[in-house]
Design an enzyme around this catalytic site. Sequence first.
Site, PDB file in Angstrom:
ATOM      1  N   GLU A 195      55.939 113.246  47.253  1.00 38.23           N
ATOM      2  CA  GLU A 195      54.422 113.318  46.708  1.00 38.23           C
ATOM      3  C   GLU A 195      53.642 112.001  47.060  1.00 38.23           C
ATOM      4  OE1 GLU A 195      54.439 114.966  42.685  1.00 38.23           O
ATOM      5  OE2 GLU A 195      55.925 116.640  43.544  1.00 38.23           O
ATOM      6  N   GLU A 303      59.751 121.241  46.084  1.00 41.25           N
ATOM      7  CA  GLU A 303      59.521 121.453  44.651  1.00 41.25           C
ATOM      8  C   GLU A 303      58.254 122.517  44.833  1.00 41.25           C
ATOM      9  OE1 GLU A 303      58.203 118.657  41.476  1.00 41.25           O
ATOM     10  OE2 GLU A 303      59.337 117.161  42.504  1.00 41.25           O
TER      11      GLU A 303
END
Length: 395
Positions: A195, A303
């Site tokens: 991320e 994810e």
Amino acid sequence: MQIMQKAAIGALVGLLLGGCVSAGPAPAEPSPVDSAASPQTRALFHFLRQQMGEGILFGHQHETTQGLTIETTDGTQSDTYNSVGDFAAVYGWDTLSIVEPKIEGDITEQAIKAYERGGIITISTHLDNPLTEDQKGIFPAGTSWDTTPAVEAALPGGEAHEVYTGYLDQLAQWALNLKAEDGTAVPVIYRVLHENTGNWFWWGADQSTPEQYKALYRFTVDYLRQVRGVDNFLYAYSPNAFWPATEAAYEERYPGDQWVDVLGFDTYGPVADNADWFRNVRDNAALVVRMAEARGKVAAIAEIGIRAPDVEAGKYDNCWYRKLLQTLKSDEQARKIAYLLVWRNAPEGVNGGKPHYWVPTTLPHERERGTLEDFRAFYQDDFTLFNSDLPEVYN
């Protein structure tokens, strides 16, 4: 730090900090970026590549170590199993279970059980901020979420470099000791500093330039595989989903084909009015598949789920899993992702957080809402694979 390690690090600096790395043509026979990868790790890489287009593996963070309907966290029970009679195919854990103080609890025994069950292990990254780790107090001070810029400081020559390599030393020691009963080193997909296109971690886009981030990602991989001799890791790169999903956007902080085995992305969306978000999931999945096929890599959704505030507020979508699967299957590229992973099922108080979960459970309210029925329909689809669907992955 040993003299040999320091010499090895010095040899890496010129490679990591200098010049650009072009993708080049995909190799005739794709292989892991670690040329010394163990046979079982190579087998996992080839299995995942061959799996693309044959069905999507389902993954769950803390599959057997956190849950709302399990009585033990010894690796033998899971909410997934209680809901559908099978374990997830991909078992997710984190460096929070590996690097001191291991606030999510040691998971070595559970990871070995998952491997011996035939499952696949992936580890994500939540390393403390190496500049402020000694200032731990009220969250997020000193943690991954402490957004004090620290990427440059963690690189060779930086003031926090030895703290950062100390984290990697603990991760390497764990990997080297992660062995099945027969002595085989358990393969792991390590998701490095994920991320990174967001701004909530110390390695995020607001905290580092693209070149700084790429240098730290490369250093991390090379330190583990070359300095510490870890040979049971595949390396995953997973920024946030892009709007719009373009190769140029993905490549801005991409560290290069020499350091990446798995191309993925992370994405969370609203519980309502989510048609646009599902389309974006499709577009990003198709993007990583195209890029992975061109480079001889694996594509994945590292994810995915309904965003946490909606889950914690008790909101739900009783068609979410079926919408996700239909969206992916509808696109000839997006359907080729090797696996997807949803986040953990955690009761209130875990890591000081609110109760939240992404795998529907057998609790009465799930039946009433229809979310359990939705998840069971996802499980029963021929295109999803759970643990018992896996062939012999590692030989």
